[in-house]
Design a protein around this motif. Structure first.
Motif, PDB file in Angstrom:
ATOM      1  N   THR A 261      10.800  -0.521  18.645  1.00  0.00           N
ATOM      2  CA  THR A 261      12.108  -0.301  18.026  1.00  0.00           C
ATOM      3  C   THR A 261      12.373   1.150  17.648  1.00  0.00           C
ATOM      4  OG1 THR A 261      11.220  -0.844  15.838  1.00  0.00           O
ATOM      5  CG2 THR A 261      12.223  -2.629  17.094  1.00  0.00           C
ATOM      6  N   GLY A 262      11.398   2.015  17.661  1.00  0.00           N
ATOM      7  CA  GLY A 262      11.654   3.412  17.347  1.00  0.00           C
ATOM      8  C   GLY A 262      10.525   4.042  16.544  1.00  0.00           C
ATOM      9  N   TYR A 263      10.817   5.224  15.999  1.00  0.00           N
ATOM     10  CA  TYR A 263       9.862   5.964  15.178  1.00  0.00           C
ATOM     11  C   TYR A 263      10.468   6.239  13.813  1.00  0.00           C
ATOM     12  CZ  TYR A 263       7.102   6.958  19.344  1.00  0.00           C
ATOM     13  OH  TYR A 263       6.328   6.835  20.460  1.00  0.00           O
ATOM     14  N   ALA A 264       9.622   6.427  12.813  1.00  0.00           N
ATOM     15  CA  ALA A 264      10.078   6.789  11.474  1.00  0.00           C
ATOM     16  C   ALA A 264       9.053   7.736  10.861  1.00  0.00           C
ATOM     17  CB  ALA A 264      10.241   5.564  10.600  1.00  0.00           C
ATOM     18  N   ASP A 265       9.545   8.749  10.173  1.00  0.00           N
ATOM     19  CA  ASP A 265       8.684   9.667   9.426  1.00  0.00           C
ATOM     20  C   ASP A 265       8.766   9.304   7.958  1.00  0.00           C
ATOM     21  OD1 ASP A 265       7.941  11.090  11.664  1.00  0.00           O
ATOM     22  OD2 ASP A 265       9.588  12.519  11.480  1.00  0.00           O
ATOM     23  N   VAL A 266       7.620   8.973   7.345  1.00  0.00           N
ATOM     24  CA  VAL A 266       7.569   8.574   5.945  1.00  0.00           C
ATOM     25  C   VAL A 266       6.676   9.562   5.203  1.00  0.00           C
ATOM     26  CG1 VAL A 266       6.980   6.736   4.339  1.00  0.00           C
ATOM     27  CG2 VAL A 266       7.821   6.172   6.622  1.00  0.00           C
ATOM     28  N   PRO A 267       7.235  10.331   4.243  1.00  0.00           N
ATOM     29  CA  PRO A 267       6.395  11.218   3.439  1.00  0.00           C
ATOM     30  C   PRO A 267       5.431  10.414   2.565  1.00  0.00           C
ATOM     31  CG  PRO A 267       8.698  11.846   3.270  1.00  0.00           C
ATOM     32  CD  PRO A 267       8.649  10.527   3.969  1.00  0.00           C
ATOM     33  N   VAL A 268       4.220  10.903   2.407  1.00  0.00           N
ATOM     34  CA  VAL A 268       3.200  10.205   1.628  1.00  0.00           C
ATOM     35  C   VAL A 268       3.640  10.051   0.176  1.00  0.00           C
ATOM     36  CG1 VAL A 268       0.822  10.369   0.788  1.00  0.00           C
ATOM     37  CG2 VAL A 268       1.331  10.894   3.159  1.00  0.00           C
ATOM     38  N   LYS A 269       4.335  11.047  -0.369  1.00  0.00           N
ATOM     39  CA  LYS A 269       4.756  10.988  -1.773  1.00  0.00           C
ATOM     40  C   LYS A 269       5.850   9.947  -2.018  1.00  0.00           C
ATOM     41  CE  LYS A 269       8.110  14.575  -1.165  1.00  0.00           C
ATOM     42  NZ  LYS A 269       8.862  15.623  -1.641  1.00  0.00           N
TER      43      LYS A 269
ATOM     44  N   HIS B 183       1.829  -0.960   6.938  1.00  0.00           N
ATOM     45  CA  HIS B 183       2.988  -1.646   6.366  1.00  0.00           C
ATOM     46  C   HIS B 183       3.184  -1.039   4.974  1.00  0.00           C
ATOM     47  CE1 HIS B 183       4.950  -5.789   5.361  1.00  0.00           C
ATOM     48  NE2 HIS B 183       5.738  -4.780   5.120  1.00  0.00           N
ATOM     49  N   VAL B 184       4.307  -0.355   4.748  1.00  0.00           N
ATOM     50  CA  VAL B 184       4.527   0.342   3.481  1.00  0.00           C
ATOM     51  C   VAL B 184       5.923   0.071   2.936  1.00  0.00           C
ATOM     52  CG1 VAL B 184       2.917   2.208   3.992  1.00  0.00           C
ATOM     53  CG2 VAL B 184       5.297   2.464   4.612  1.00  0.00           C
ATOM     54  N   TYR B 185       6.045   0.160   1.605  1.00  0.00           N
ATOM     55  CA  TYR B 185       7.316   0.131   0.904  1.00  0.00           C
ATOM     56  C   TYR B 185       7.534   1.523   0.315  1.00  0.00           C
ATOM     57  CZ  TYR B 185       7.245  -4.998   0.945  1.00  0.00           C
ATOM     58  OH  TYR B 185       7.232  -6.307   1.324  1.00  0.00           O
ATOM     59  N   THR B 186       8.759   2.046   0.414  1.00  0.00           N
ATOM     60  CA  THR B 186       9.044   3.366  -0.138  1.00  0.00           C
ATOM     61  C   THR B 186       9.770   3.236  -1.463  1.00  0.00           C
ATOM     62  OG1 THR B 186      11.159   3.562   0.994  1.00  0.00           O
ATOM     63  CG2 THR B 186       9.207   4.361   2.172  1.00  0.00           C
ATOM     64  N   LYS B 187       9.934   4.367  -2.158  1.00  0.00           N
ATOM     65  CA  LYS B 187      10.618   4.341  -3.454  1.00  0.00           C
ATOM     66  C   LYS B 187      12.104   4.065  -3.315  1.00  0.00           C
ATOM     67  CE  LYS B 187      11.155   9.346  -3.745  1.00  0.00           C
ATOM     68  NZ  LYS B 187      10.799  10.530  -4.507  1.00  0.00           N
ATOM     69  N   ASP B 188      12.653   4.183  -2.110  1.00  0.00           N
ATOM     70  CA  ASP B 188      14.062   3.860  -1.859  1.00  0.00           C
ATOM     71  C   ASP B 188      14.237   2.417  -1.386  1.00  0.00           C
ATOM     72  OD1 ASP B 188      14.783   6.487  -2.465  1.00  0.00           O
ATOM     73  OD2 ASP B 188      14.417   7.131  -0.392  1.00  0.00           O
ATOM     74  N   ASP B 189      13.213   1.579  -1.566  1.00  0.00           N
ATOM     75  CA  ASP B 189      13.206   0.161  -1.186  1.00  0.00           C
ATOM     76  C   ASP B 189      13.350  -0.063   0.320  1.00  0.00           C
ATOM     77  OD1 ASP B 189      12.805  -0.695  -3.774  1.00  0.00           O
ATOM     78  OD2 ASP B 189      14.956  -0.812  -4.199  1.00  0.00           O
ATOM     79  N   TYR B 190      12.799   0.842   1.120  1.00  0.00           N
ATOM     80  CA  TYR B 190      12.725   0.643   2.562  1.00  0.00           C
ATOM     81  C   TYR B 190      11.349   0.091   2.905  1.00  0.00           C
ATOM     82  CZ  TYR B 190      16.952   3.429   3.126  1.00  0.00           C
ATOM     83  OH  TYR B 190      18.237   3.894   3.057  1.00  0.00           O
ATOM     84  N   ILE B 191      11.300  -0.736   3.946  1.00  0.00           N
ATOM     85  CA  ILE B 191      10.041  -1.310   4.416  1.00  0.00           C
ATOM     86  C   ILE B 191       9.803  -0.806   5.832  1.00  0.00           C
ATOM     87  CG2 ILE B 191       8.797  -3.430   4.930  1.00  0.00           C
ATOM     88  CD1 ILE B 191      10.738  -4.844   2.983  1.00  0.00           C
ATOM     89  N   PHE B 192       8.636  -0.235   6.058  1.00  0.00           N
ATOM     90  CA  PHE B 192       8.267   0.234   7.392  1.00  0.00           C
ATOM     91  C   PHE B 192       6.991  -0.480   7.802  1.00  0.00           C
ATOM     92  CE2 PHE B 192      10.616   3.823   5.590  1.00  0.00           C
ATOM     93  CZ  PHE B 192      11.563   4.014   6.579  1.00  0.00           C
ATOM     94  N   GLU B 193       7.018  -1.043   9.020  1.00  0.00           N
ATOM     95  CA  GLU B 193       5.851  -1.743   9.546  1.00  0.00           C
ATOM     96  C   GLU B 193       5.668  -1.350  11.003  1.00  0.00           C
ATOM     97  OE1 GLU B 193       3.982  -6.222   9.798  1.00  0.00           O
ATOM     98  OE2 GLU B 193       6.046  -5.958   9.150  1.00  0.00           O
ATOM     99  N   GLY B 194       4.470  -0.980  11.356  1.00  0.00           N
ATOM    100  CA  GLY B 194       4.193  -0.583  12.727  1.00  0.00           C
ATOM    101  C   GLY B 194       2.797  -0.012  12.845  1.00  0.00           C
ATOM    102  N   TRP B 195       2.661   0.986  13.735  1.00  0.00           N
ATOM    103  CA  TRP B 195       1.385   1.645  13.974  1.00  0.00           C
ATOM    104  C   TRP B 195       1.538   3.127  13.674  1.00  0.00           C
ATOM    105  CZ3 TRP B 195       3.677  -1.836  17.249  1.00  0.00           C
ATOM    106  CH2 TRP B 195       3.022  -3.050  17.387  1.00  0.00           C
ATOM    107  N   VAL B 196       0.496   3.728  13.165  1.00  0.00           N
ATOM    108  CA  VAL B 196       0.525   5.159  12.882  1.00  0.00           C
ATOM    109  C   VAL B 196       0.471   5.910  14.203  1.00  0.00           C
ATOM    110  CG1 VAL B 196      -0.675   7.069  11.763  1.00  0.00           C
ATOM    111  CG2 VAL B 196      -0.589   4.839  10.649  1.00  0.00           C
ATOM    112  N   SER B 197       1.490   6.736  14.444  1.00  0.00           N
ATOM    113  CA  SER B 197       1.521   7.552  15.645  1.00  0.00           C
ATOM    114  C   SER B 197       0.722   8.835  15.418  1.00  0.00           C
ATOM    115  CB  SER B 197       2.964   7.874  16.020  1.00  0.00           C
ATOM    116  OG  SER B 197       3.014   8.703  17.132  1.00  0.00           O
ATOM    117  N   LYS B 198       0.972   9.473  14.268  1.00  0.00           N
ATOM    118  CA  LYS B 198       0.164  10.623  13.854  1.00  0.00           C
ATOM    119  C   LYS B 198       0.507  10.951  12.409  1.00  0.00           C
ATOM    120  CE  LYS B 198       3.305  14.052  15.807  1.00  0.00           C
ATOM    121  NZ  LYS B 198       3.426  15.221  16.662  1.00  0.00           N
ATOM    122  N   CYS B 199      -0.374  11.710  11.778  1.00  0.00           N
ATOM    123  CA  CYS B 199      -0.150  12.193  10.421  1.00  0.00           C
ATOM    124  C   CYS B 199      -0.079  13.716  10.484  1.00  0.00           C
ATOM    125  CB  CYS B 199      -1.293  11.777   9.495  1.00  0.00           C
ATOM    126  SG  CYS B 199      -1.492  10.007   9.323  1.00  0.00           S
TER     127      CYS B 199
END
Length: 182
Positions: free
Chosen positions: A86-94, A42-58
């Motif tokens: 609901t889908g997939y999302a790619d979130v950069p670590v930075k 469960h992460v918050y990004t610098k663009d104020d997006y919230i992503f919650e789910g399971w890690v598919s891969k890094c």
């Protein structure tokens, strides 16, 4: 038949020795949590997006998140609680700025105590009424339900910001690359 069995054993052996990249949450160099394939995140990004789910891969400093939640799913004769995709999302670590922590804050404790006091006061107030035995139980139950719905709307104490690990000086998120192809 022997060839199929040999290929199956070879595939199982290769999968068991496979190493996947993962991400590590650290506090001043000490590991707090690891996020790898299959772990919840469960992460918050610098663009104020919230992503919650399971890690598919890094991969390549990016976390590929399988988005989903637990909810009601229709079945043949009713519904059941199941995971809903609901889908997939790619979130950069930075781009990650906050990872919420599972801890209780002072505001949550204060809100709970106020709600508990209001519900207890309502039930005690109903007990002071001069009503016969079957009616008093209905009045107590009704007062508890009405007060419960009413106090769920009341939040006198609020957290100034989401509680969790704010990435920066104290907390860092490190990408660990274990893949053989660089």
């Amino acid at each position: 038949m022997k060839a199929v069995l040999l290929l199956l054993c070879l595939q199982i052996t290769l999968e068991s020795f496979a190493q996947n990249d993962f991400v590590v949450l650290k506090k001043r160099g000490i590991t707090i949590d690891r996020f790898y394939k299959g772990s919840p995140i469960h992460v918050y990004t610098k663009d104020d997006y919230i992503f919650e789910g399971w890690v598919s891969k890094c991969f390549h400093d990016t976390i590929h998140i399988h988005l989903g939640y637990m909810g009601l799913v229709g079945k043949g004769f009713g519904t059941t609680i199941d995971s809903v995709f609901t889908g997939y999302a790619d979130v950069p670590v930075k781009d990650i700025t906050l990872i919420p922590a599972k801890r209780i804050t002072g505001a949550q404790i204060g809100n709970f105590l106020i709600k508990l006091g209001l519900i207890a006061g309502g039930v005690i107030g109903v007990n002071q009424l001069n009503i016969s035995a079957p009616g008093i139980y209905l009045a107590q139950f009704g007062a508890a339900i009405v007060l419960n719905f009413a106090v769920n709307l009341i939040h006198p104490f609020r957290d100034s910001k989401p509680s969790g690990y704010h990435l920066g000086k104290k907390f860092t998120l490190a990408y660990i690359d274990l893949s053989t192809s660089k």
